[in-house]
Scaffold this motif. Structure first.
Motif, mmCIF file in Angstrom:
data_model
loop_
_atom_site.group_PDB
_atom_site.id
_atom_site.type_symbol
_atom_site.label_atom_id
_atom_site.label_comp_id
_atom_site.label_asym_id
_atom_site.label_seq_id
_atom_site.Cartn_x
_atom_site.Cartn_y
_atom_site.Cartn_z
ATOM 1 N N VAL A 388 0.833 -1.209 0.000
ATOM 2 C CA VAL A 388 0.000 0.000 0.000
ATOM 3 C C VAL A 388 0.865 1.257 0.000
ATOM 4 O O VAL A 388 0.598 2.211 -0.759
ATOM 5 C CB VAL A 388 -0.954 -0.003 1.218
ATOM 6 N N ILE A 389 1.916 1.261 0.803
ATOM 7 C CA ILE A 389 2.796 2.436 0.889
ATOM 8 C C ILE A 389 3.498 2.682 -0.449
ATOM 9 O O ILE A 389 3.587 3.826 -0.923
ATOM 10 C CB ILE A 389 3.830 2.258 2.022
ATOM 11 N N ILE A 390 4.010 1.611 -1.068
ATOM 12 C CA ILE A 390 4.677 1.755 -2.362
ATOM 13 C C ILE A 390 3.688 2.242 -3.417
ATOM 14 O O ILE A 390 4.009 3.097 -4.253
ATOM 15 C CB ILE A 390 5.318 0.421 -2.795
ATOM 16 N N GLY A 391 2.455 1.716 -3.370
ATOM 17 C CA GLY A 391 1.434 2.175 -4.301
ATOM 18 C C GLY A 391 1.117 3.650 -4.119
ATOM 19 O O GLY A 391 0.947 4.398 -5.091
ATOM 20 N N LEU A 392 1.076 4.081 -2.876
ATOM 21 C CA LEU A 392 0.777 5.485 -2.566
ATOM 22 C C LEU A 392 1.894 6.398 -3.058
ATOM 23 O O LEU A 392 1.647 7.441 -3.683
ATOM 24 C CB LEU A 392 0.596 5.628 -1.052
ATOM 25 N N ILE A 393 3.152 5.987 -2.789
ATOM 26 C CA ILE A 393 4.290 6.813 -3.186
ATOM 27 C C ILE A 393 4.439 6.839 -4.712
ATOM 28 O O ILE A 393 4.648 7.896 -5.322
ATOM 29 C CB ILE A 393 5.587 6.282 -2.523
ATOM 30 N N SER A 394 4.335 5.641 -5.335
ATOM 31 C CA SER A 394 4.553 5.542 -6.781
ATOM 32 C C SER A 394 3.463 6.260 -7.574
ATOM 33 O O SER A 394 3.730 6.799 -8.659
ATOM 34 C CB SER A 394 4.597 4.071 -7.207
ATOM 35 N N GLY A 395 2.238 6.258 -7.056
ATOM 36 C CA GLY A 395 1.132 6.827 -7.814
ATOM 37 C C GLY A 395 0.830 8.275 -7.521
ATOM 38 O O GLY A 395 0.015 8.886 -8.232
ATOM 39 N N PHE A 396 1.483 8.849 -6.514
ATOM 40 C CA PHE A 396 1.084 10.191 -6.102
ATOM 41 C C PHE A 396 1.392 11.250 -7.178
ATOM 42 O O PHE A 396 0.538 12.081 -7.513
ATOM 43 C CB PHE A 396 1.771 10.573 -4.786
ATOM 44 N N ILE A 397 2.622 11.225 -7.705
ATOM 45 C CA ILE A 397 3.001 12.258 -8.683
ATOM 46 C C ILE A 397 2.153 12.165 -9.954
ATOM 47 O O ILE A 397 1.627 13.197 -10.417
ATOM 48 C CB ILE A 397 4.506 12.165 -9.001
ATOM 49 N N PRO A 398 1.966 10.969 -10.553
ATOM 50 C CA PRO A 398 1.072 10.902 -11.717
ATOM 51 C C PRO A 398 -0.355 11.332 -11.384
ATOM 52 O O PRO A 398 -1.001 12.036 -12.175
ATOM 53 C CB PRO A 398 1.121 9.419 -12.112
ATOM 54 N N ALA A 399 -0.855 10.917 -10.209
ATOM 55 C CA ALA A 399 -2.221 11.269 -9.819
ATOM 56 C C ALA A 399 -2.345 12.776 -9.577
ATOM 57 O O ALA A 399 -3.353 13.399 -9.956
ATOM 58 C CB ALA A 399 -2.619 10.500 -8.565
ATOM 59 N N TRP A 400 -1.314 13.365 -8.955
ATOM 60 C CA TRP A 400 -1.325 14.806 -8.712
ATOM 61 C C TRP A 400 -1.324 15.574 -10.031
ATOM 62 O O TRP A 400 -2.058 16.552 -10.211
ATOM 63 C CB TRP A 400 -0.116 15.191 -7.866
ATOM 64 N N GLY A 401 -0.504 15.114 -10.984
ATOM 65 C CA GLY A 401 -0.470 15.748 -12.299
ATOM 66 C C GLY A 401 -1.809 15.664 -13.007
ATOM 67 O O GLY A 401 -2.257 16.644 -13.630
ATOM 68 N N ALA A 402 -2.462 14.489 -12.885
ATOM 69 C CA ALA A 402 -3.770 14.318 -13.523
ATOM 70 C C ALA A 402 -4.812 15.235 -12.897
ATOM 71 O O ALA A 402 -5.667 15.801 -13.594
ATOM 72 C CB ALA A 402 -4.203 12.853 -13.404
ATOM 73 N N SER A 403 -4.748 15.396 -11.586
ATOM 74 C CA SER A 403 -5.756 16.212 -10.892
ATOM 75 C C SER A 403 -5.614 17.701 -11.181
ATOM 76 O O SER A 403 -6.561 18.466 -11.033
ATOM 77 C CB SER A 403 -5.671 15.968 -9.385
ATOM 78 N N ARG A 404 -4.408 18.134 -11.612
ATOM 79 C CA ARG A 404 -4.156 19.559 -11.865
ATOM 80 C C ARG A 404 -4.318 19.936 -13.338
ATOM 81 O O ARG A 404 -4.041 21.070 -13.717
ATOM 82 C CB ARG A 404 -2.729 19.928 -11.413
ATOM 83 N N MET A 405 -4.758 19.003 -14.166
ATOM 84 C CA MET A 405 -4.899 19.304 -15.597
ATOM 85 C C MET A 405 -5.994 20.338 -15.852
ATOM 86 O O MET A 405 -7.021 20.356 -15.160
ATOM 87 C CB MET A 405 -5.242 18.019 -16.370
ATOM 88 N N ASP A 406 -5.739 21.122 -16.875
ATOM 89 C CA ASP A 406 -6.775 22.048 -17.346
ATOM 90 C C ASP A 406 -7.764 21.262 -18.201
ATOM 91 O O ASP A 406 -7.357 20.563 -19.135
ATOM 92 C CB ASP A 406 -6.140 23.159 -18.170
ATOM 93 N N PRO A 407 -9.065 21.310 -17.905
ATOM 94 C CA PRO A 407 -10.026 20.479 -18.629
ATOM 95 C C PRO A 407 -10.062 20.744 -20.123
ATOM 96 O O PRO A 407 -10.210 19.821 -20.912
ATOM 97 C CB PRO A 407 -11.378 20.833 -17.964
ATOM 98 N N VAL A 408 -9.934 22.005 -20.553
ATOM 99 C CA VAL A 408 -9.974 22.337 -21.999
ATOM 100 C C VAL A 408 -8.783 21.726 -22.724
ATOM 101 O O VAL A 408 -8.934 21.070 -23.769
ATOM 102 C CB VAL A 408 -10.019 23.865 -22.190
ATOM 103 N N GLU A 409 -7.581 21.907 -22.150
ATOM 104 C CA GLU A 409 -6.383 21.355 -22.769
ATOM 105 C C GLU A 409 -6.435 19.834 -22.773
ATOM 106 O O GLU A 409 -5.996 19.178 -23.728
ATOM 107 C CB GLU A 409 -5.127 21.833 -22.012
ATOM 108 N N ALA A 410 -6.958 19.255 -21.705
ATOM 109 C CA ALA A 410 -7.049 17.792 -21.607
ATOM 110 C C ALA A 410 -7.983 17.231 -22.673
ATOM 111 O O ALA A 410 -7.701 16.225 -23.324
ATOM 112 C CB ALA A 410 -7.536 17.400 -20.217
ATOM 113 N N ILE A 411 -9.139 17.895 -22.924
ATOM 114 C CA ILE A 411 -10.087 17.403 -23.919
ATOM 115 C C ILE A 411 -9.505 17.491 -25.318
ATOM 116 O O ILE A 411 -9.687 16.595 -26.141
ATOM 117 C CB ILE A 411 -11.411 18.203 -23.842
ATOM 118 N N ARG A 412 -8.726 18.551 -25.596
ATOM 119 C CA ARG A 412 -8.109 18.705 -26.911
ATOM 120 C C ARG A 412 -7.136 17.592 -27.237
ATOM 121 O O ARG A 412 -6.965 17.209 -28.381
ATOM 122 C CB ARG A 412 -7.360 20.049 -26.971
ATOM 123 N N GLN A 413 -6.466 17.074 -26.195
ATOM 124 C CA GLN A 413 -5.515 15.980 -26.406
ATOM 125 C C GLN A 413 -6.225 14.648 -26.609
ATOM 126 O O GLN A 413 -5.621 13.687 -26.997
ATOM 127 C CB GLN A 413 -4.541 15.880 -25.219
#
Length: 413
Positions: A388-413
């Protein structure tokens, strides 16, 4: 309801990621599986070895103090030649300890050695023998299954009788009943009066199966009790309410009195207890645990990078979906939790596979090889927690990046 919905959707995404990209998922989970297997398998084997050794030590009696010439742990500040000059314990000292000790429940004396024994044309070489006083079965585990133990008269008079181990009986007499038969020991006939229960070899090799027990007064007619090779020992079992520390203090005073040592003179005897062995093994097992943990950590780190990689790829593939979710009102924490859950779920699956492999291995060793190994709940919990700890550490940066995406730019991609 919102939390349940969030869990359900996150679980669906995680399962979909596993199914759609089977090879990628397998390779990513392999690192976590190997890491958890490496760490927990080491801890599991160490636990099994530790339990086996401590059980073997406990069978010798954890409230017994041994008066000997040599200590089990040497003082580095004391010259070796001082140990060499120490006298062996004697029969007279045994009698005095027995008479003077107030904290002892039982006091026994014994010598050890190895010799060849014979029965007709059969012979066994290097069989361990113990010459014991009558009280020996009160300070040590002597489980006589057939026949009986020595009487006090037999022990004091040095009668030519013997109690044999189960393996000795099987090898020497074959299918014959050992009771009442005579074996030869150093040219003397010994009548078998008892046979001990079969134990199997312990982790310390202190099984009674391959040894014989004879009265010490009979052994004294064949050996010089002062011989260094026999290592005469006085073993003292403490009363129920007396601690080993109190008993050792008392025995120190008694032995110094018997040997007439002056106040400033060093002890010329050793008082050993099984706790010394336990402490020695504890430090050894700690080192093995640390080494196993370090090896496993490197595997876990590799697995963590592989999980982080798969999560970055997963975010990249689902960028437009993230944009649509955010355009429809999904909060940042929803996107963050969704990918974190997927990362933790992937690591948890890999960890559980590793634990399953270990569990199967313990069954094979226990029932196939006869070596008792067990997977404890503490190790299972540790394996799951690390996953669980490794999953939390390994996934945090990708998950944080996904949560901060701009919706308009994300839809265009």
């Amino acid at each position: 309801m919102l939390i349940l919905k969030l869990l359900k959707e996150s679980f669906s995404f995680a399962i979909n990621a596993l199914i759609v990209n089977k090879l990628r998922t397998f390779l990513s989970l392999l690192g976590i599986t190997i890491g958890i297997f490496a760490i927990i398998s080491v801890y599991t084997m160490v636990d099994a070895l530790e339990k086996g050794i401590k059980d073997s030590i406990a069978s010798l009696g954890d409230n017994v103090v041994y008066v000997m010439k040599w200590p089990w742990s040497f003082d580095p500040d004391q010259p070796w030649w001082e140990y060499m000059q120490r006298p062996q314990p004697t029969t007279n000292e045994f009698r005095e300890v027995k008479r003077m000790s107030m904290g002892a429940e039982a006091v026994a004396m014994y010598i050890r050695g190895s010799r060849t024994i014979k029965y007709k044309s059969n012979s066994l070489e290097n069989v361990n023998f113990i010459g014991v006083s009558y009280e020996y079965n009160q300070v040590a585990d002597v489980n006589v299954e057939e026949g009986r133990y020595f009487t006090e008269v037999e022990t004091n008079s040095g009668s030519p009788v013997v109690v044999i181990g189960a393996s000795v009986g099987e090898k020497l007499f074959g299918g014959l009943e050992p009771m009442g038969r005579q074996l030869k020991f150093m040219g003397r006939n010994l009548t078998v009066i008892g046979m001990m229960k079969k134990e199997g070899e312990s982790m310390l090799g202190n099984s009674n199966d391959d040894q014989i027990i004879i009265p010490i007064n009979f052994a004294r007619t064949l050996f010089n009790e002062r011989s260094e090779s026999l290592n005469l020992t006085i073993s003292v079992k403490a009363k129920e309410h007396v601690s080993n520390a109190d008993l050792m203090d008392e025995l120190t005073g008694i032995m110094r009195s018997i040997r007439k040592l002056k106040p400033k003179e060093k002890d010329n005897f050793a008082l050993n207890e099984l706790d010394m062995l336990s402490k020695g093994f504890d430090s050894l097992f700690s080192i093995v645990n640390i080494a196993g943990g370090i090896i496993g950590i490197f595997s876990i780190i590799v697995g963590g990078f592989s999980i982080a990689n798969i999560m970055f790829v997963s975010v990249k593939e689902r960028t437009n979906i993230i944009g649509i979710q955010k355009a429809l009102g999904a909060k940042n924490y929803f996107i963050l939790f969704q990918f974190l859950f997927e990362s933790i779920f992937l690591c948890l699956v890999g960890g559980l596979v590793g634990l399953l492999i270990i569990f199967i291995g313990t069954l094979i060793l226990t029932y196939g090889a006869g070596f008792e190994v067990f997977l404890t709940m503490e190790n299972v919990t540790l394996g799951i927690s690390i996953s669980v700890i490794i999953g939390l550490i390994s996934g945090f940066i990708p998950a944080w990046g996904a949560s901060r995406m701009d919706p308009v730019e994300a839809i265009r991609q």
